[in-house]
Every structure is written in structure tokens, then in C-alpha cells.
Design an enzyme around this catalytic site. Structure first.
Site, PDB file in Angstrom:
ATOM      1  N   ASP A 135       0.846  -1.195   0.000  1.00  0.00           N
ATOM      2  CA  ASP A 135       0.000   0.000   0.000  1.00  0.00           C
ATOM      3  C   ASP A 135       0.879   1.242   0.000  1.00  0.00           C
ATOM      4  O   ASP A 135       1.288   1.727   1.054  1.00  0.00           O
ATOM      5  CB  ASP A 135      -0.926  -0.022   1.215  1.00  0.00           C
ATOM      6  CG  ASP A 135      -2.027   1.020   1.102  1.00  0.00           C
ATOM      7  OD1 ASP A 135      -2.110   1.721   0.066  1.00  0.00           O
ATOM      8  OD2 ASP A 135      -2.829   1.116   2.051  1.00  0.00           O
ATOM      9  N   GLY A 136       1.181   1.732  -1.197  1.00  0.00           N
ATOM     10  CA  GLY A 136       2.041   2.909  -1.314  1.00  0.00           C
ATOM     11  C   GLY A 136       1.365   4.067  -2.031  1.00  0.00           C
ATOM     12  O   GLY A 136       1.832   5.184  -1.970  1.00  0.00           O
ATOM     13  N   LYS A 137       0.268   3.762  -2.734  1.00  0.00           N
ATOM     14  CA  LYS A 137      -0.477   4.796  -3.479  1.00  0.00           C
ATOM     15  C   LYS A 137       0.459   5.636  -4.340  1.00  0.00           C
ATOM     16  O   LYS A 137       0.314   6.844  -4.440  1.00  0.00           O
ATOM     17  CB  LYS A 137      -1.306   5.656  -2.523  1.00  0.00           C
ATOM     18  CG  LYS A 137      -2.310   4.814  -1.724  1.00  0.00           C
ATOM     19  CD  LYS A 137      -3.242   5.632  -0.854  1.00  0.00           C
ATOM     20  CE  LYS A 137      -4.263   4.760  -0.122  1.00  0.00           C
ATOM     21  NZ  LYS A 137      -3.702   3.871   0.902  1.00  0.00           N
ATOM     22  N   ARG A 138       1.414   4.968  -5.000  1.00  0.00           N
ATOM     23  CA  ARG A 138       2.370   5.672  -5.832  1.00  0.00           C
ATOM     24  C   ARG A 138       1.708   6.159  -7.112  1.00  0.00           C
ATOM     25  O   ARG A 138       0.763   5.542  -7.624  1.00  0.00           O
ATOM     26  CB  ARG A 138       3.545   4.749  -6.186  1.00  0.00           C
ATOM     27  CG  ARG A 138       4.285   4.146  -4.994  1.00  0.00           C
ATOM     28  CD  ARG A 138       4.846   5.190  -4.047  1.00  0.00           C
ATOM     29  NE  ARG A 138       5.769   4.605  -3.080  1.00  0.00           N
ATOM     30  CZ  ARG A 138       5.678   4.765  -1.768  1.00  0.00           C
ATOM     31  NH1 ARG A 138       4.704   5.483  -1.230  1.00  0.00           N
ATOM     32  NH2 ARG A 138       6.587   4.234  -0.965  1.00  0.00           N
TER      33      ARG A 138
END
Lengths: 340, 340
Positions: free
Chosen positions: A141-144
Site C-alpha cells: 500500500d504505497g499509493k504511488r
């Protein structure tokens, strides 16, 4: 339910191979069926709230001499980043051991590891390896989100690894990763392509669960759609060539905040083949019973994320952390499973 | 122009102190004036395109002993990863030594370090320390964005450090960081607050330079604004309480793609006190002469980013990499300075 602990999840197929990889939708559907769970265990370790008893939970992993010197699970008085990273890793392993059997995947929150610098990077890799050994998928979960050339670098970091002279650095090789679609289609393609090539997936933000999500994602467009509907259509379109025949599910999922269940039916209409990652259960205020629309295409079409509600279950009950976490994860698992 | 190399940039004031920190806008304006430069040197190291001389530039600065001394449950560091991280760090140091004197800041692209895992985290920290010793500000380019609790963790990772018993883990302590505003105001506040408390800044995406940016950021809202204008108004508003009296510049900047100079005048109208971070010069197709509107409020109101055009300058000329980079950085510096 049979515990999957002890089995090793097959992992993404990032090695070059003549055979095309099993599509993510099928891998997920198989894992959900095998484990009878749609629950994703969030790993959001906060050094000020680590489990006090982790020293007893995971004997092979815990640096006992450091822990006994530092007291009851609190970080050491001397803020040595390696010691904190060790404690964070031990906490994650204990949490996975306790709650993992009721879950299908873990979702490490990259921010929580990133704040420990390079040491956190190693802790993240080790926590993911532990989850994989326990038969769990890994959703990073990094929402890059970035321009295409940089998106390709994130794809290497999180999904495919990095080709170098004489081989390939592994990277995190997550089974899927969350991504931010603000920069548009061409910023997502490198991540979608890398995921598809490896039998992995992505989950693009469509509508998040925080109150401020209304500011941009709920803004109304000139054509009558909300911004989140535009994002949802982009997700549906990007996933078109990545559907698993067996499950009907695509490899481009959507993060759809569970605090707005009223949106879920419309989301399912726009994204009929999309796996929904539903954060917001527990600490963020969501309610698992409100999510039925998400599961319309099948049990694996909705993944229910819970982090603080599991890891912090003992705080309201006074139980041992592992027992409380195990019970709460199993309660969530059963509730979602019976609903679908 | 006097070279700033050898001076140490003052760095953000993240320690608790009775005195309020110098606002970011003022720190930047002072640095721009001192160095006579508005150029930001991108650090986007690609292991397949490192400068060929790196082997002679730098012995290992990644603290190998720190990586390997404490093996408590940590994934053993792959020696190949460490070797690549060393080479990446040496490349960054050489690039900073060559081009840094013509620049006011470096902009490490976090994706390029993240793909090296934990070893990349240490290389990032060491590259930033080298830049700071050379008198350069550090703008961490991660484009992070998440729900408030996670945004606070990113703020710790990149800006403020992480409080733990007995002290504070430093984190990256960048002078500023790029952020993604898709999740709305409450997702940005923890980052803005942390930056303001430390005399640091943030740069929120308003309109990026990739072609796909049109998909979402140029979408037309029902009230006639483009989505990017909504984002611009959010940036202006969030920066209202963070203006430096001396410079008039706020601590909430904007990433405004230089490939769309036609937008710059309107952006400046909506964001009169905002520092614009202008990527897209060089490899992405931007043109430094087209940016005059950005600098209307003052020389520090526009920062011109260049990465591949500097690091890869030798590829078209056949010069030594350092000499070509130095010349190209100085050319950009002079062009921007004379324009403003």
C-alpha cells in the site's frame, strides 16, 4: 476453516517464462476460496503502539537481547533506528502469526516502514517474506503515482524487480500495489503492464474513505459525472485486457472507501469486473455489512481491509494482543464470508 | 557566481526550539540569492545509465556494517543489491560534485532509490547528506498522498522525523517534499503542518508535464474550472498561513509542468504567493525561456528542475560526464537567471 499457515503462497511469477502467468484475478479467487477469507490484514506498525508481548510470540525472529534490554515492547530509550526496525518487524511477524490464518493477504502500509529509512526497507522486505511463508498474498500500500518514466521505476520497486547487468534485483515483488491515478492513463500504464506480465495486480484510488476525499474525488464534472466516476471508468478500461477467464475479475482493482457504501452500487455498475479494495472497516468507521454490493461478481471481488481494528483489538478488551487480534480477524472473516 | 560547494546548507529546523523556524519561503529565497541559481538538480539514478567513472569516485558510503551487523530476522542484504546501491550513491555524489555548484537544490526521485529496497534507503540518506554538505537544499520527490493518519507517517518519514521514547528518529528531514492532492485537504494538512513547524515546504501536484495529465487534471468541472484550477486554489489556501513576510512566498508550493507554459499565467493568477516547481525541462520537452510567468513574484518563485538533461548531457557530446553535466547545469542556471 483450514489455516493456511505453513503453506507458502505461490507468489507472483516475475521470472521470464514461456508460459503466461496465472492472471491476478484467478490467483486471488483461488486464494480467497482456499482460505475462505476476503480479509486483508493491514500492517501499519506504529513504534509507540507495538504489541507488548511480541517477545513471546515469534521466538525465531525476535532479537531477545535487545528486547529484554528495552523493556516491555516499547522502543529502546536510545533511539537506534535499527532497534526500532527490529521491534517493528517482530510486531508484524507476531501480528501475521496471530491474525494471518483468518486472512487472505497482508497490506503493508509503506509509509510506516519508510519512516524508518533504510532499516525500514529491510523490515518491510522481511515482513512480506514472513507473510508469504504464511500463505498470504502481499498488497503493497504505497499509493504511488508519477510520470511514466518514474511510474516504471515504482513498478520495478514494488512488482517486477530491476534488471541489472547479470540478473535482476528482486524489489518487493508484491502480489499487488495501490496506485494513485491523478496523473492520468499514461502514468498508470507502466504499473499495469508490469503487473500483468507478472500475474500481479494494481488497485487504483477511485474514492477513498477520508472526509477530505469529497474535495476532489466528489467534485462534479461538466458532463455530470463525479471525478471518482471518471477514475472508475479509467480503471475499468485499463483492466479490460487483464481479466481472468475463470474468475471474470481483472487485474486493475479499485480502492473504494467503505465509509461511503452508498457509492458502491454505482461503482459496481461502472466497474463490473474490478476487485474492490475496501478500506475503512474498523478504526476508520466502515461497517462490513454495508458492503454487499461490492461482492456481486463473486467472493473475491471485494477485499475487506482492517488494520487498527485487528492490531489494536486488545486495547478495548484487556486481552492478550494476539488472542484479541485472532478473534477480531476471525469475526471479520466470518461476517464477510457469510454475507457473500 | 560563487560556488556554494563546501558550505553546508542550514537544513530544516526540526528540533524543538523556542524560536519559530525561518519560513521555507525565506530560506529558499535566501538560498536562490546566495547561489544565483533557480536550478534543481534531479537525482534519478538508473543503474543501467550510471556514469562510467563511478568506480573511482567514491568508496562505499553505504554503511555496510550497519546493514549486516544486526541480522535479527532481517532479510540478509543481497550483496548485489548493496553493490548496486553503492554505485548509485557514488553516481549521485559525482553528479552533485559536478553540477551542484550551478544549482540551489537537489531533487532525489524516491522511486529510483525505492527500487533498491532497504539498501536504496541508505543510499538515499547518504546522497541527501552529501547534497547538504555541498550547500544544496533537498526536495524529496515522492508525490506521496494518503489518508490523514498515513499522511502523518509520510510527514515523519520525509520531514519531521519520528518521535520515539527517549528521542526522535531523524527520517529524511528533507527541506521540502512533493505531495499528491487527490485525497483532498485533510490528507494534505499533516504534511503542511509538519513542514510549517520545521521551516520546510511541500509542493503539491497541480498540473504535471506528462501527456496523460490531461485525463484528470484538465477535466472540466461543472462550475467551469479545470480540475487543476481546483487543486491550485487548494494550494493557495493551504499556503495562506505559511507565507514568509520577507519573500512573500508561501510554504505550500505547486508542481506545475513546464510543458504547458500556456497554463502558467493562469496558475500565477490563482497562486500569487506559491513557489512553482517546474519539471519538464530537457528530456521531458520543456523550454526554460517559456517560464517567465512563473517568476513574476520573484526569482525564488520558480524552480527549474532538470534531471536527465544534466546527468545525460555527455551522451550527445561525447564529453566526460562530469564536464558535460557541469556545463549544461551552468547553461540552465544562466538562462533562467538572466530571464528573471
Amino acid at each position: 476453516m483450514e489455516s493456511g499457515a505453513g503453506d507458502s503462497s505461490p507468489g507472483p511469477d516475475t521470472a521470464s517464462s514461456a508460459m503466461p502467468p496465472t492472471p491476478f484475478g484467478e490467483r486471488l479467487a483461488t486464494a480467497v476460496a482456499d482460505r475462505e477469507s476476503q480479509i486483508v490484514l493491514g500492517l501499519d506498525p506504529d513504534p509507540s503502539r507495538l504489541w507488548p508481548s511480541y517477545g513471546d510470540e515469534s521466538p525465531s525472529a525476535v532479537p531477545r537481547e535487545r528486547l529484554t534490554a528495552s523493556g516491555h515492547g516499547r522502543v529502546p530509550a536510545d533511539p537506534d533506528v535499527l532497534a526500532v526496525a527490529d521491534a517493528v518487524l517482530a510486531h508484524c511477524r507476531a501480528l501475521i502469526d496471530a491474525a494471518g490464518p483468518a486472512c487472505v493477504a497482508v497490506k503493508p502500509q509503506l509509509a510506516c516502514f519508510e519512516r524508518l529509512g533504510g532499516a525500514g526497507g529491510f523490515a518491510l522486505e522481511a515482513a512480506c517474506a514472513h507473510a508469504r511463508r504464511a500463505g498470504l498474498l502481499v498488497l503493497a500500500d504505497g499509493k504511488r503515482g508519477d510520470v511514466p518514466v518514474t511510474a516504471a521505476a515504482y513498478a520495478q520497486a514494488l512488482l517486477s524487480g530491476l534488471p541489472v547487468d547479470g540478473g535482476r534485483l528482486p524489489g518487493l515483488q508484491a502480489d499487488a500495489t495501490t496506485i494513485n491515478p491523478l496523473l492520468g492513463r499514461d502514468s498508470l500504464v507502466p504499473l499495469v503492464d508490469a503487473a500483468r506480465a507478472g500475474g500481479q495486480g494494481v488497485f487504483a484510488l477511485v474514492r477513498t474513505s477520508n472526509p477530505g476525499a469529497a474535495d476532489v474525488m466528489d467534485a462534479r464534472l461538466a458532463d455530470g459525472r463525479a471525478v471518482w466516476e471518471l477514475l472508475a471508468e479509467l480503471v475499468d478500461d485499463l483492466g479490460r485486457d487483464g481479466r481472468s477467464a475463470a474468475s471474470g475479475l481483472s487485474d486493475v482493482g479499485a480502492v473504494t472507501g467503505a465509509t461511503v457504501p452508498a457509492h458502491l452500487e454505482r461503482m459496481r455498475e461502472v466497474m463490473p469486473h474490478t476487485i474492490f479494495l475496501l478500506p475503512g472497516v474498523g478504526a476508520q468507521g466502515g461497517d462490513v455489512e454495508a458492503l454487499a454490493a461490492a461482492f456481486a461478481p463473486g467472493r473475491a471481488a471485494g477485499l475487506v481491509t482492517a488494520s487498527r481494528s485487528i492490531a489494536g483489538a486488545h486495547e478495548s478488551t484487556g486481552e492478550a494482543p494476539a488472542a484479541a487480534a485472532r478473534r477480531e480477524a476471525e469475526r471479520l472473516r466470518r461476517t464477510a464470508w457469510e454475507l457473500t
